[in-house]
Design a protein around this motif. Structure first.
Motif, PDB file in Angstrom:
ATOM      1  N   SER A 293       0.836  -1.198   0.000  1.00 22.99           N
ATOM      2  CA  SER A 293       0.000   0.000   0.000  1.00 22.99           C
ATOM      3  C   SER A 293       0.875   1.253   0.000  1.00 22.99           C
ATOM      4  N   ASP A 294       0.548   2.187  -0.883  1.00 20.04           N
ATOM      5  CA  ASP A 294       1.329   3.415  -0.964  1.00 20.04           C
ATOM      6  C   ASP A 294       1.167   4.262   0.294  1.00 20.04           C
ATOM      7  N   THR A 295      -0.043   4.275   0.852  1.00 20.27           N
ATOM      8  CA  THR A 295      -0.295   5.108   2.032  1.00 20.27           C
ATOM      9  C   THR A 295      -1.129   4.363   3.054  1.00 20.27           C
ATOM     10  N   ILE A 296      -0.944   4.747   4.295  1.00 12.85           N
ATOM     11  CA  ILE A 296      -1.821   4.350   5.390  1.00 12.85           C
ATOM     12  C   ILE A 296      -2.222   5.644   6.083  1.00 12.85           C
ATOM     13  N   THR A 297      -3.510   5.920   6.133  1.00 14.31           N
ATOM     14  CA  THR A 297      -3.995   7.136   6.787  1.00 14.31           C
ATOM     15  C   THR A 297      -4.548   6.781   8.159  1.00 14.31           C
ATOM     16  N   LEU A 298      -4.052   7.478   9.166  1.00 16.00           N
ATOM     17  CA  LEU A 298      -4.507   7.288  10.544  1.00 16.00           C
ATOM     18  C   LEU A 298      -5.439   8.441  10.902  1.00 16.00           C
ATOM     19  N   LEU A 299      -6.699   8.145  11.090  1.00 12.19           N
ATOM     20  CA  LEU A 299      -7.646   9.174  11.501  1.00 12.19           C
ATOM     21  C   LEU A 299      -7.482   9.446  12.992  1.00 12.19           C
ATOM     22  N   LEU A 300      -7.259  10.689  13.347  1.00 13.40           N
ATOM     23  CA  LEU A 300      -7.049  11.066  14.748  1.00 13.40           C
ATOM     24  C   LEU A 300      -8.369  11.548  15.334  1.00 13.40           C
ATOM     25  N   LEU A 301      -9.324  10.647  15.404  1.00 10.57           N
ATOM     26  CA  LEU A 301     -10.657  10.982  15.880  1.00 10.57           C
ATOM     27  C   LEU A 301     -10.789  10.661  17.364  1.00 10.57           C
ATOM     28  N   GLU A 302     -11.357  11.599  18.114  1.00 10.44           N
ATOM     29  CA  GLU A 302     -11.580  11.407  19.539  1.00 10.44           C
ATOM     30  C   GLU A 302     -13.026  11.044  19.848  1.00 10.44           C
ATOM     31  N   ASP A 303     -13.873  11.090  18.866  1.00  8.63           N
ATOM     32  CA  ASP A 303     -15.302  10.845  19.043  1.00  8.63           C
ATOM     33  C   ASP A 303     -15.646   9.504  18.414  1.00  8.63           C
ATOM     34  N   SER A 304     -16.121   8.560  19.207  1.00  9.18           N
ATOM     35  CA  SER A 304     -16.436   7.234  18.687  1.00  9.18           C
ATOM     36  C   SER A 304     -17.541   7.278  17.642  1.00  9.18           C
ATOM     37  N   SER A 305     -18.465   8.210  17.777  1.00 10.68           N
ATOM     38  CA  SER A 305     -19.533   8.324  16.788  1.00 10.68           C
ATOM     39  C   SER A 305     -18.973   8.759  15.437  1.00 10.68           C
ATOM     40  N   ALA A 306     -17.998   9.667  15.458  1.00 11.64           N
ATOM     41  CA  ALA A 306     -17.355  10.088  14.221  1.00 11.64           C
ATOM     42  C   ALA A 306     -16.581   8.928  13.597  1.00 11.64           C
ATOM     43  N   ALA A 307     -15.910   8.156  14.441  1.00 12.48           N
ATOM     44  CA  ALA A 307     -15.190   6.987  13.923  1.00 12.48           C
ATOM     45  C   ALA A 307     -16.152   5.990  13.303  1.00 12.48           C
ATOM     46  N   TYR A 308     -17.265   5.774  13.966  1.00  9.95           N
ATOM     47  CA  TYR A 308     -18.273   4.829  13.466  1.00  9.95           C
ATOM     48  C   TYR A 308     -18.861   5.315  12.140  1.00  9.95           C
ATOM     49  N   ALA A 309     -19.091   6.631  12.023  1.00  5.34           N
ATOM     50  CA  ALA A 309     -19.597   7.187  10.770  1.00  5.34           C
ATOM     51  C   ALA A 309     -18.570   7.013   9.656  1.00  5.34           C
ATOM     52  N   ALA A 310     -17.293   7.219   9.974  1.00  7.31           N
ATOM     53  CA  ALA A 310     -16.245   7.043   8.974  1.00  7.31           C
ATOM     54  C   ALA A 310     -16.187   5.598   8.497  1.00  7.31           C
ATOM     55  N   TYR A 311     -16.410   4.674   9.418  1.00  7.85           N
ATOM     56  CA  TYR A 311     -16.393   3.256   9.040  1.00  7.85           C
ATOM     57  C   TYR A 311     -17.601   2.914   8.168  1.00  7.85           C
ATOM     58  N   ASN A 312     -18.770   3.354   8.579  1.00 11.80           N
ATOM     59  CA  ASN A 312     -19.990   3.027   7.834  1.00 11.80           C
ATOM     60  C   ASN A 312     -20.031   3.676   6.457  1.00 11.80           C
TER      61      ASN A 312
END
Length: 574
Positions: free
Chosen positions: A271-290
């Motif tokens: 993989s050329d890149t791995i992006t690490l999302l620095l999210l502190e809100d679990s709801s935001a993380a869940y939205a990003a996943y969905n």
């Protein structure tokens, strides 16, 4: 008495967390996910990297990405992808070559010789040699570095006491610190590194595969000070990926390191890149996943857990045991926590089964010892052989509560009379605040008033390390499978001794465990845990698990029992 209303709090919007978890803001999940996706696309264009990669969320802003200073899993997950120590831990949890071949060890177990691989480079293209490891090991020992893991990872190396200034019983130095006294030497040609131990340490190879033992480039550190590891321009590393973009509270973008050579198979780093999302809100993380933006998220809103399908049942929700303990630290240097009877009363007043199986929804296991299951000794499992085979803390909560009330009376606080109002500090993430609210009610049964102090993640670890608290949530996930890794936290001068516990008898047991004879080693560690639990130096609450969501399209990654995600072989299967 069980506080059923606490379960409702636990179900309402808190996210799954282990040692490195962090609380977040109340930002809109949808807008956060959309803005992060746009930012990631912009980063790919700005850095000239391909969109061929994947995105994960493993935690918030790391406190530090300096291998010597990091003591949290969120930072370590980035460090193990951007740095490489002498040795590595592979997918089967075996020690394998990293920047060096497997070491040659003398018959007495004291001399370890590492031969470096040929052609090693830093990410800036400059040569990397054994001399870089000599500098990095000695930097760990240097008191000015204030490395929290120093004693744990280099304390067994000959010359360590001289390096740190030979502290006396009060912890103050008795000689001038001389970090060059650490008996680590690179050959003149930089091809070999020789480490002389003060006593045999059978797991030293595992330490040499630990993130804190990663090398750092001396010229970069000296030119930039602490700022060297805070941005892409000065972040010189030696792992399979390097940082190409970093916006705090948004993302870190990792790009393949074109100069990488080491223990990982470069043909599998695709993989050329791995992006690490620095999210502190679990709801935001869940939205990003969905939305499909993130293919893996560590922080899952706990109110969603009942609706998720586990991986073994064909779903994308993973639950995996890790070697660690969720515990509560008491500031043992501050009254009334100086009294062991008070500390034990506070411990006994907690219903661990209720915490693990109701508040934590059965995702954790109740902890009745400090060192948990899965950690070995010479006769099997350390947990099974501790305390003569009996739990240190009974699972009979009603009896425990009565004993707790009696201990409070003996300590001079019958029904809590005269006991000061105390503050329980925790970052607002995962189960931390629901647990704090349960403890607030549980200790109320003893007549104690507890106020809850919610602390932002950026301030939480420094506050706890400085001892600037009354009571604090805490936790530890093992770095290697030896109970010393858990128990040495409580030696008087250990950099991770957040409760400031000090007992010469305990220190002596730990010192006596530092021998080649495995039988004596584990016997002394059992004695150390006996002392620790008798003193109630800390309050074990639950044994950790990690749980996360991972898309079936993300392949090649794995999760270790030490709480790490290995991402270097990851790719998206079309």
């Amino acid at each position: 008495m069980k506080m059923k209303n606490i379960a409702a709090v636990a179900m309402a919007g808190c996210m799954a967390a282990s040692l490195a978890a962090c609380g977040g803001s109340a930002s809109s999940a949808a807008s956060s996910a959309a803005s992060t996706e746009a930012a990631t696309s912009e980063a790919a264009e700005a850095t000239g990297t391909s969109a061929n990669g994947f995105t994960v969320q493993l935690g918030p802003n790391p406190e530090t990405l300096d291998p010597a200073l990091n003591s949290a899993i969120d930072g370590a997950n980035t460090i193990i992808t951007t740095f490489e120590p002498l040795l590595l831990i592979d997918e089967n949890n075996e020690v394998v070559p990293g920047q060096a071949d497997l070491p040659e060890v003398s018959e007495d177990g004291l001399t370890w010789t590492f031969t470096m691989k040929d052609g090693l480079k830093w990410s800036d293209g400059s040569d990397l040699t054994a001399k870089d490891f000599e500098y990095s090991f000695k930097r760990l020992a240097c008191p000015d570095t204030a490395a929290p893991y120093a004693e744990t990872v280099v304390g067994m190396i000959d010359g360590y006491e001289d390096a740190i200034g030979n502290p006396g019983a009060d912890g103050n130095t008795t000689t001038d610190p001389d970090w060059d006294a650490l008996n680590v030497h690179a050959s003149e040609d930089g091809k070999t590194l020789t480490v002389q131990l003060a006593y045999p340490c059978s797991y030293f190879d595992k330490l040499c595969a630990f993130a804190a033992m990663s090398p750092v480039q001396q010229a970069t550190v000296e030119a930039n000070g602490d700022a060297w590891c805070t941005g892409p321009d000065t972040f010189v590393c030696n792992g399979p990926y390097m940082i190409s973009d970093w916006i705090p509270s948004e993302r870190i973008v990792l790009s393949k390191n074109p100069n990488y050579k080491g223990g990982w198979d470069s043909s599998k780093i695709v993989s050329d890149t791995i992006t690490l999302l620095l999210l502190e809100d679990s709801s935001a993380a869940y939205a990003a996943y969905n939305s499909g933006e993130a293919q893996l998220i560590k922080d899952v809103p706990t109110d969603e857990i009942p609706s998720l399908t586990k991986a073994e049942d064909g779903g994308d929700f993973y639950v995996d045991t890790i070697l660690g303990t969720y515990y509560i630290s008491l500031n043992d240097q501050k009254e009334p926590f100086t009294d062991a009877k008070v500390r034990k009363a506070l411990s006994l007043a907690i219903d661990r089964d209720y915490v693990a199986n109701t508040i934590m929804q059965g995702t954790y296991e109740p902890a009745y010892n400090f060192v948990g299951p899965g950690i070995v000794d010479e006769n099997g499992m350390f947990y099974d052989n501790a305390n003569g085979g009996e739990r240190y803390i009974s699972d009979d909560y009603d009896a425990n509560l009565e004993e707790a009330k009696q201990l409070m009376a003996e300590a001079g606080y019958p029904n809590g009379e005269g006991f000061p109002t105390i503050e329980y500090s925790a970052n607002d993430a995962g189960y931390h605040i629901p647990v704090a609210e349960y403890v607030q009610q549980a200790w109320g049964e003893l007549g104690i008033t507890v106020n809850i102090n919610k602390v932002e993640w950026a301030s939480f670890l420094p506050m706890r390390r400085a001892g600037d608290y009354d009571v604090s949530r805490n936790g530890w996930v093992m770095d290697y499978n030896d109970p010393s890794n858990m128990l040495e936290l409580f030696t008087t001068n250990n950099g991770n001794n957040d409760g400031k516990y000090a007992n010469p008898e305990f220190d002596a047991a730990i010192d006596a465990s530092k021998v080649a004879d495995k039988s004596v080693h584990f016997q002394k560690l059992h004695e150390a845990e006996d002392i620790l639990m008798k003193d109630a130096a800390a309050i074990p609450v639950a044994y950790y698990t990690d749980f996360w969501l991972q898309s079936p399209s993300l392949k090649g990654t794995w999760h270790s029992p030490y709480g790490y995600w290995y991402l270097q072989y990851g790719y998206i299967e079309e």
